[in-house]
Design a protein around this motif. Structure first.
Motif, PDB file in Angstrom:
ATOM      1  N   MET A   1      24.180 -69.132 -68.654  1.00  0.00           N
ATOM      2  CA  MET A   1      24.303 -67.723 -68.943  1.00  0.00           C
ATOM      3  C   MET A   1      25.721 -67.192 -68.748  1.00  0.00           C
ATOM      4  SD  MET A   1      20.880 -65.683 -68.018  1.00  0.00           S
ATOM      5  CE  MET A   1      21.944 -64.306 -67.978  1.00  0.00           C
ATOM      6  N   PRO A   2      26.324 -67.375 -67.576  1.00  0.00           N
ATOM      7  CA  PRO A   2      27.690 -66.879 -67.420  1.00  0.00           C
ATOM      8  C   PRO A   2      28.640 -67.650 -68.354  1.00  0.00           C
ATOM      9  CG  PRO A   2      26.717 -67.373 -65.282  1.00  0.00           C
ATOM     10  CD  PRO A   2      25.800 -67.913 -66.323  1.00  0.00           C
ATOM     11  N   GLN A   3      29.546 -66.918 -68.997  1.00  0.00           N
ATOM     12  CA  GLN A   3      30.470 -67.533 -69.950  1.00  0.00           C
ATOM     13  C   GLN A   3      31.872 -67.720 -69.369  1.00  0.00           C
ATOM     14  OE1 GLN A   3      29.249 -68.553 -72.935  1.00  0.00           O
ATOM     15  NE2 GLN A   3      27.284 -67.820 -72.175  1.00  0.00           N
ATOM     16  N   THR A   4      32.208 -66.960 -68.329  1.00  0.00           N
ATOM     17  CA  THR A   4      33.539 -67.045 -67.729  1.00  0.00           C
ATOM     18  C   THR A   4      33.402 -67.277 -66.232  1.00  0.00           C
ATOM     19  OG1 THR A   4      33.679 -64.676 -67.253  1.00  0.00           O
ATOM     20  CG2 THR A   4      34.426 -65.401 -69.444  1.00  0.00           C
ATOM     21  N   LYS A   5      34.523 -67.589 -65.591  1.00  0.00           N
ATOM     22  CA  LYS A   5      34.513 -67.776 -64.133  1.00  0.00           C
ATOM     23  C   LYS A   5      34.091 -66.493 -63.420  1.00  0.00           C
ATOM     24  CE  LYS A   5      36.609 -71.881 -63.305  1.00  0.00           C
ATOM     25  NZ  LYS A   5      35.961 -72.949 -62.599  1.00  0.00           N
ATOM     26  N   GLY A   6      34.598 -65.354 -63.893  1.00  0.00           N
ATOM     27  CA  GLY A   6      34.241 -64.065 -63.289  1.00  0.00           C
ATOM     28  C   GLY A   6      32.756 -63.782 -63.401  1.00  0.00           C
ATOM     29  N   GLN A   7      32.190 -64.050 -64.574  1.00  0.00           N
ATOM     30  CA  GLN A   7      30.750 -63.881 -64.755  1.00  0.00           C
ATOM     31  C   GLN A   7      29.982 -64.840 -63.863  1.00  0.00           C
ATOM     32  OE1 GLN A   7      29.896 -64.350 -68.918  1.00  0.00           O
ATOM     33  NE2 GLN A   7      30.802 -62.388 -69.462  1.00  0.00           N
ATOM     34  N   GLY A   8      30.503 -66.055 -63.696  1.00  0.00           N
ATOM     35  CA  GLY A   8      29.864 -67.032 -62.815  1.00  0.00           C
ATOM     36  C   GLY A   8      29.822 -66.556 -61.375  1.00  0.00           C
ATOM     37  N   VAL A   9      30.889 -65.903 -60.945  1.00  0.00           N
ATOM     38  CA  VAL A   9      30.938 -65.371 -59.578  1.00  0.00           C
ATOM     39  C   VAL A   9      29.906 -64.252 -59.417  1.00  0.00           C
ATOM     40  CG1 VAL A   9      32.377 -64.102 -57.932  1.00  0.00           C
ATOM     41  CG2 VAL A   9      33.315 -66.068 -59.140  1.00  0.00           C
ATOM     42  N   VAL A  10      29.848 -63.345 -60.390  1.00  0.00           N
ATOM     43  CA  VAL A  10      28.878 -62.244 -60.328  1.00  0.00           C
ATOM     44  C   VAL A  10      27.459 -62.794 -60.305  1.00  0.00           C
ATOM     45  CG1 VAL A  10      27.929 -60.263 -61.601  1.00  0.00           C
ATOM     46  CG2 VAL A  10      30.406 -60.556 -61.406  1.00  0.00           C
ATOM     47  N   PHE A  11      27.165 -63.729 -61.198  1.00  0.00           N
ATOM     48  CA  PHE A  11      25.838 -64.339 -61.249  1.00  0.00           C
ATOM     49  C   PHE A  11      25.519 -65.062 -59.937  1.00  0.00           C
ATOM     50  CE2 PHE A  11      22.829 -67.715 -62.366  1.00  0.00           C
ATOM     51  CZ  PHE A  11      21.848 -66.984 -63.016  1.00  0.00           C
ATOM     52  N   GLY A  12      26.500 -65.789 -59.407  1.00  0.00           N
ATOM     53  CA  GLY A  12      26.308 -66.510 -58.150  1.00  0.00           C
ATOM     54  C   GLY A  12      26.029 -65.589 -56.975  1.00  0.00           C
ATOM     55  N   ILE A  13      26.743 -64.471 -56.922  1.00  0.00           N
ATOM     56  CA  ILE A  13      26.520 -63.503 -55.843  1.00  0.00           C
ATOM     57  C   ILE A  13      25.118 -62.918 -55.947  1.00  0.00           C
ATOM     58  CG2 ILE A  13      27.202 -61.235 -54.977  1.00  0.00           C
ATOM     59  CD1 ILE A  13      30.122 -62.054 -55.622  1.00  0.00           C
ATOM     60  N   LEU A  14      24.737 -62.493 -57.154  1.00  0.00           N
ATOM     61  CA  LEU A  14      23.392 -61.932 -57.344  1.00  0.00           C
ATOM     62  C   LEU A  14      22.317 -62.937 -56.934  1.00  0.00           C
ATOM     63  CD1 LEU A  14      23.765 -60.152 -60.808  1.00  0.00           C
ATOM     64  CD2 LEU A  14      23.299 -59.047 -58.616  1.00  0.00           C
ATOM     65  N   MET A  15      22.439 -64.174 -57.417  1.00  0.00           N
ATOM     66  CA  MET A  15      21.437 -65.187 -57.112  1.00  0.00           C
ATOM     67  C   MET A  15      21.408 -65.491 -55.614  1.00  0.00           C
ATOM     68  SD  MET A  15      19.048 -66.935 -58.568  1.00  0.00           S
ATOM     69  CE  MET A  15      19.395 -67.102 -60.300  1.00  0.00           C
ATOM     70  N   SER A  16      22.562 -65.572 -54.989  1.00  0.00           N
ATOM     71  CA  SER A  16      22.635 -65.866 -53.558  1.00  0.00           C
ATOM     72  C   SER A  16      21.977 -64.777 -52.725  1.00  0.00           C
ATOM     73  CB  SER A  16      24.094 -66.037 -53.123  1.00  0.00           C
ATOM     74  OG  SER A  16      24.694 -67.107 -53.794  1.00  0.00           O
ATOM     75  N   VAL A  17      22.250 -63.531 -53.061  1.00  0.00           N
ATOM     76  CA  VAL A  17      21.687 -62.408 -52.303  1.00  0.00           C
ATOM     77  C   VAL A  17      20.161 -62.384 -52.429  1.00  0.00           C
ATOM     78  CG1 VAL A  17      21.532 -59.883 -52.224  1.00  0.00           C
ATOM     79  CG2 VAL A  17      23.769 -60.993 -52.344  1.00  0.00           C
ATOM     80  N   PHE A  18      19.660 -62.485 -53.651  1.00  0.00           N
ATOM     81  CA  PHE A  18      18.213 -62.388 -53.855  1.00  0.00           C
ATOM     82  C   PHE A  18      17.469 -63.620 -53.338  1.00  0.00           C
ATOM     83  CE2 PHE A  18      19.580 -59.024 -56.706  1.00  0.00           C
ATOM     84  CZ  PHE A  18      18.695 -58.030 -56.356  1.00  0.00           C
ATOM     85  N   MET A  19      18.051 -64.803 -53.482  1.00  0.00           N
ATOM     86  CA  MET A  19      17.397 -66.004 -52.927  1.00  0.00           C
ATOM     87  C   MET A  19      17.374 -65.935 -51.395  1.00  0.00           C
ATOM     88  SD  MET A  19      15.902 -68.181 -54.887  1.00  0.00           S
ATOM     89  CE  MET A  19      15.690 -69.591 -53.811  1.00  0.00           C
ATOM     90  N   ALA A  20      18.506 -65.562 -50.811  1.00  0.00           N
ATOM     91  CA  ALA A  20      18.578 -65.493 -49.351  1.00  0.00           C
ATOM     92  C   ALA A  20      17.586 -64.469 -48.805  1.00  0.00           C
ATOM     93  CB  ALA A  20      19.997 -65.162 -48.898  1.00  0.00           C
TER      94      ALA A  20
END
Length: 164
Positions: A1-20
């Motif tokens: 889904m994320p196309q850029t490094k910045g999008q990857g960071v945003v996606f990673g933060i969202l996933m990390s927060v909700f999974m945790a």
């Protein structure tokens, strides 16, 4: 889904927060003997720092190893994108769950191999179901919405620059 490094960071933060937060809800509820109002606050306090560990570990190795395991079984462009997403999510959980269970054992219990094994065995089914059925779809929905808003705002900024 994320196309850029910045999008990857945003996606990673969202996933990390909700999974945790989801996993902390599960573990705190198990610790206190069931769901109570105080579980939401206690889980939020623990998730506040655990999401940092989830983000760091998933960025360092969890996502990469999970994707490589998944791509042993599915082929992008050939297989159904839905199944590719399920495989990537499942394989990432297979890497992250023992890692985070080890950290939780070291932080919250008397550390031993069997304490880690028990923590891992209790968390794996919940982590897999939470990721596949709730957290993953929700985070992808939120991420898509954020990217739509961002692309609209960027489009308006380009229109403003062109008109000047």
């Amino acid at each position: 889904m994320p196309q850029t490094k910045g999008q990857g960071v945003v996606f990673g933060i969202l996933m990390s927060v909700f999974m945790a937060y989801g996993m902390e809800l599960y573990n705190v509820a198990a610790k206190v003997g069931g769901m109570e109002n105080k579980v939401f606050w206690l889980a939020l306090k623990e998730a506040a720092f655990m999401c940092v560990f989830v983000f760091v570990f998933s960025t360092l190795f969890g996502n990469r190893v999970g994707r490589s395991l998944a791509f042993r079984h599915v082929t992008p462009g050939q297989d159904n994108p839905f199944f590719i997403t399920i495989m990537i999510s499942s394989c990432t959980v297979l890497i992250m769950c023992p890692t985070m269970s080890l950290l939780a054992t070291l932080l919250f219990q008397q550390p031993s191999f069997f304490a880690w094994l028990q923590t891992f065995a209790l968390n794996l089914p919940m982590a897999l179901l939470w990721q596949l059925l709730y957290c993953g779809p929700f985070v992808r929905l939120v991420f898509r919405a954020l990217m739509r808003v961002y692309s609209r705002a960027a489009g308006k900024a380009e229109v403003c620059e062109l008109s000047q």
